[in-house]
Design an enzyme around this catalytic site. Structure first.
Site, PDB file in Angstrom:
ATOM      1  CD  GLU A 247      38.186  38.526  44.548  1.00 62.06           C
ATOM      2  OE1 GLU A 247      37.983  37.617  45.377  1.00 62.06           O
ATOM      3  OE2 GLU A 247      39.141  38.547  43.766  1.00 62.06           O
ATOM      4  NE  ARG A 473      49.440  43.914  38.304  1.00 63.01           N
ATOM      5  CZ  ARG A 473      48.955  43.078  39.211  1.00 63.01           C
ATOM      6  NH1 ARG A 473      49.106  41.768  39.052  1.00 63.01           N
ATOM      7  NH2 ARG A 473      48.321  43.531  40.268  1.00 63.01           N
ATOM      8  CE  LYS A 483      41.827  44.421  45.482  1.00 62.77           C
ATOM      9  NZ  LYS A 483      40.454  43.971  45.147  1.00 62.77           N
TER      10      LYS A 483
END
Length: 769
Positions: A247, A473, A483
């Site tokens: 994204e 992850r 983020k």
């Protein structure tokens, strides 16, 4: 099942390893660097490389606590296909520090079979915690179910290499951390932790063994195993198509690097293709800056996507049509509940949701309302389009999820064409289907979304049926990868920007001096599993140390200088000494450094009152200047504040290229000429946070754990003259100091070096205090 020797050792079997000439140099030193805190300052001795036909030799060394024999390697991580190899080829050898050797051929196949059977039964083919009871010299080895515990943490290295916790009973329960290492894909080593006595075990396998050949056809991880199974069954027409779908709402970080390496690396391994697709469904938080940075990061890491860059917005027209398809099939409706009401109706993890009062609107009404949404007749939040699935589902994601919402925002790709945007869940699977993705690889937080992914695929006329797979992850200690929080650090001015060298972003790491190869190797080392965990940032630092140790030319730079005057060296004289650009790589050539009357050395290399075991300069002591003469400190000059400002020394002209015969220098230090060196700024970067888990304290904000010494700027540094024209991103080892990179803002008028990493893990020493 008898064992003829006491003591204990450990063998961790590593797949796809080859022999190298210097196992100690290339394997053991890097291994010590990875888990410095665990092995502390343990030194591996008694390195004895041998090959014996198709047999495996295990060597070990120990001292202390009266331990005489170590290295009876018994258990290891055994995959099904290795069991036969162990039965046919295992042969062990034990040695002691004084090289008294006892050969112990393991001829009892039952022992090997029992080991393999138990480990496979308990640990499966993933990971296991091995515990073995040694009851004394010459005693039987006992295998009992309660000696094994599962699961345990493990770091998964490339080619099924593992870091295991192994508890070995021998009078006392000791805990070991073993660190196998693959050095340039060619070797391996096991490094245990400090116990009473220093223990170390390592092995090497003959290149011509079938087990040790670098067979790229063997799966590296469970994802690759799935793909191999699919190919064997002829699924997907024999194609492998993956995608990396970031994204564009921020810069990529080290966690994304793992996903990049997995998706692009998987496509490379199976001769497939990997698409770069921007998930651009949230225009308010996205920008072209982020898109450009992501493109650059992927390229810099060494990967190239297939075909053109893709955007989810490329499919907005098709997604809109598919939304109409759901409405017409009675499987979607326009909901006019407010956001607050939707949360109340949604239910909880233990309570089912309630149907919206608007859920039974007619198809005609829903089509009319959805058309008004598209035309911009409604304000944001006034209504949404939801899928009609099951408000009582135990999976909250299946409780009539949002398909479209209203956003009156300009889009960086489509401009003002749309004021409604699809949700990620609606976009994800359908974009995969449109691109023919065969294996949609996501992180574990999307596991609960997979039923919804499949529901959309099953209820829409998509051209393909992709499958979603999840992996763990990357969690890295001393690091924040959210983020949102990284953006806070940027917006609040705690860092210079997204590419600040302290940031875990790929661009920040690049600016700090990390190489693409080091990041790729790190991602190989940590492997791909479904078990969430935290990786020690020391492993990342070790990866770049390994890379730069092999590839970075050497140079001398005095970061905090103190003046040295060679009183018996003429003012007008100047000599040029040749030093190797790299001590282990003659192909890099040599560099020339000038020796003059006026020199500079590190302030920390001088002690007026030297501590015990001091190996640097002190009044009356002699030291070797790296690659030059031996000098002696004869006089110390101080300023009015009592600070040392100059050392008056004398040099021994007979020590050029040879050691003195009548005295011994106190050590070797680096230096530069004060008259012929280049001024520079040295930025000493360190970890951004002081706590291993800065996000883990719910009572305290992560800002409170920021390291006030994460950046120390040294403006008076001087580097050897050959670095005057060093270009951005050039990397060097500053001898005795660390690894450094020329900053992207550096110019010939203002040379700036960023510290990439210290030569050793300084944090290990801090934590050990």
């Amino acid at each position: 099942m008898a064992c003829t020797h006491g003591g204990a050792g450990f063998l961790d079997f590593v797949d796809n390893v080859k022999t190298v000439d210097n196992l100690a140099k290339d394997c053991i030193a890097p291994a010590l660097g990875i888990f410095g805190r665990v092995v502390q300052e343990g030194v591996v001795r008694n390195v004895d490389e041998k090959l014996c036909g198709s047999r495996m030799w295990v060597h070990s060394a120990s001292h202390g606590n009266g331990t005489r024999l170590v290295g009876q390697a018994v258990v290891g991580f055994v995959l099904n296909r290795f069991a036969g190899f162990f039965r046919d080829h295992a042969w062990f050898k034990t040695t002691t520090l004084d090289h008294e050797a006892v050969d112990d051929p393991v001829e009892n196949n039952a022992v090997i079979e029992a080991i393999a059977d138990i480990l496979l039964k308990v640990g499966g083919s993933d990971r296991c915690l091995a515990m073995v009871q040694f009851e004394g010299d010459g005693a039987d080895i006992g295998f009992q179910d309660d000696h094994f515990r599962f699961p345990c943490f493990s770091y998964v290295f490339a080619h099924y290499t593992q870091v295991l916790n192994c508890c070995i009973y021998r009078q006392t329960l000791y805990s070991f951390h073993f660190v196998p290492r693959c050095v340039q894909g060619a070797s391996a080593v096991i490094m245990p932790g400090i116990v009473p006595g220093v223990m170390a075990g390592f092995f090497q396998l003959r290149q011509d063994m079938d087990m040790t050949k670098n067979d790229s056809t063997k799966p590296n991880n469970f994802i690759h195993q799935i793909i191999e199974d699919d190919l064997a069954q002829g699924l997907n027409g024999g194609k492998v198509i993956t995608r990396f779908p970031p994204e564009p709402n921020g810069y990529l970080h080290i966690g994304h690097a793992k996903s990049i390496c997995l998706n692009f690396g998987t496509a490379q391994r199976f001769n497939g293709q990997c698409n770069l697709r921007f998930d651009d469904t949230n225009p308010e938080k996205e920008s072209q800056e982020y898109i450009d940075s992501i493109i650059e990061d992927v390229r810099w890491l060494g990967f190239q996507w297939s075909g053109d860059i893709c955007y989810s917005s490329d499919y907005f027209d098709q997604l809109y049509d598919w939304a109409l398809h759901l409405i017409k099939a009675g499987k979607a409706y326009v909901d006019s509940l407010s956001a607050h009401e939707m949360r109340e109706f949604r239910g909880t993890l233990v309570e089912p949701g309630k149907n919206s009062p608007y859920r039974e609107r007619s198809v005609e009404e829903n089509l009319e309302l959805f058309e008004k949404m598209r035309k911009g007749d409604f304000e944001e939040g006034e209504c949404v389009l939801r899928a009609k699935i099951d408000m009582a589902s135990p999976n909250i994601n299946m409780r009539d999820p949002v398909v479209y919402r209203i956003r009156h925002a300009h889009h960086h790709q489509t401009g003002d064409k749309w004021c409604i945007y699809p949700s990620y869940d609606f976009t994800h699977g359908q974009s995969d289907a449109l691109e023919g993705i065969t294996h949609s690889i996501c992180t574990l937080e999307f596991e609960d979304h997979r039923p919804l992914y499949d529901w959309f695929i099953e209820n829409l006329p998509v051209p393909a049926r992709p499958r979603q797979y999840e992996f763990a992850r990357l969690g890295l200690n001393y690091t924040v990868t959210s983020k949102r929080k990284l953006k806070l650090l940027v917006d609040e001015g705690h860092v210079e920007g997204w590419n600040d060298p302290r940031m875990p972003t790929i661009s920040g790491m690049r600016r700090r001096g990390f190489t693409p190869a080091s990041i790729r190797n790190f991602c190989d080392m940590i492997g791909v599993t479904r078990a969430n965990g935290i990786v020690d940032v020391g492993m990342l630092e070790s990866a770049i140390r390994d890379d730069l140790d092999a590839n970075a030319p050497r140079a001398m730079c005095v970061v905090d200088p103190i003046k040295v005057t060679i009183a018996n060296y003429a003012e007008s004289d100047e000599e040029w000494f040749e030093l190797p650009a790299h001590p282990k790589d003659e192909s890099m050539g040599v560099r020339k450094v000038p020796f003059t009357r006026n020199l500079l050395i590190e302030r920390e290399d001088f002690a007026e009152e030297k501590p015990r075991k001091w190996k640097r300069m002190a009044p009356g002591d002699a030291v070797r200047l790296r690659g030059a003469y031996v000098i002696r400190c004869d006089e110390v000059i101080k300023n009015d504040q009592g600070e040392v400002v100059e050392l008056v020394c004398s040099y021994d002209a007979a020590t050029k290229g040879q050691n003195p015969t009548d005295y011994k220098p106190n050590g070797v230090i680096h230096w530069v000429s004060a008259d012929n060196s280049v001024p520079c700024e040295v930025r000493l970067y360190d970890r951004l946070f002081t706590e291993a888990n800065p996000d883990g304290d719910k009572e305290r904000d992560f800002h409170e754990f920021m390291n006030p010494e994460s950046l120390v700027v040294m403006t008076g540094a001087r580097a050897e003259i050959g670095l005057k024209r060093a270009v951005a991103e050039s990397r060097y080892q500053f001898e005795r100091t660390g690894y450094f990179c020329v900053d992207s803002t550096s110019t010939e008028d203002k040379l700036v070096f960023n510290r990439t990493v210290t030569l050793r893990d300084s944090w290990a020493k801090i934590q050990g205090k």
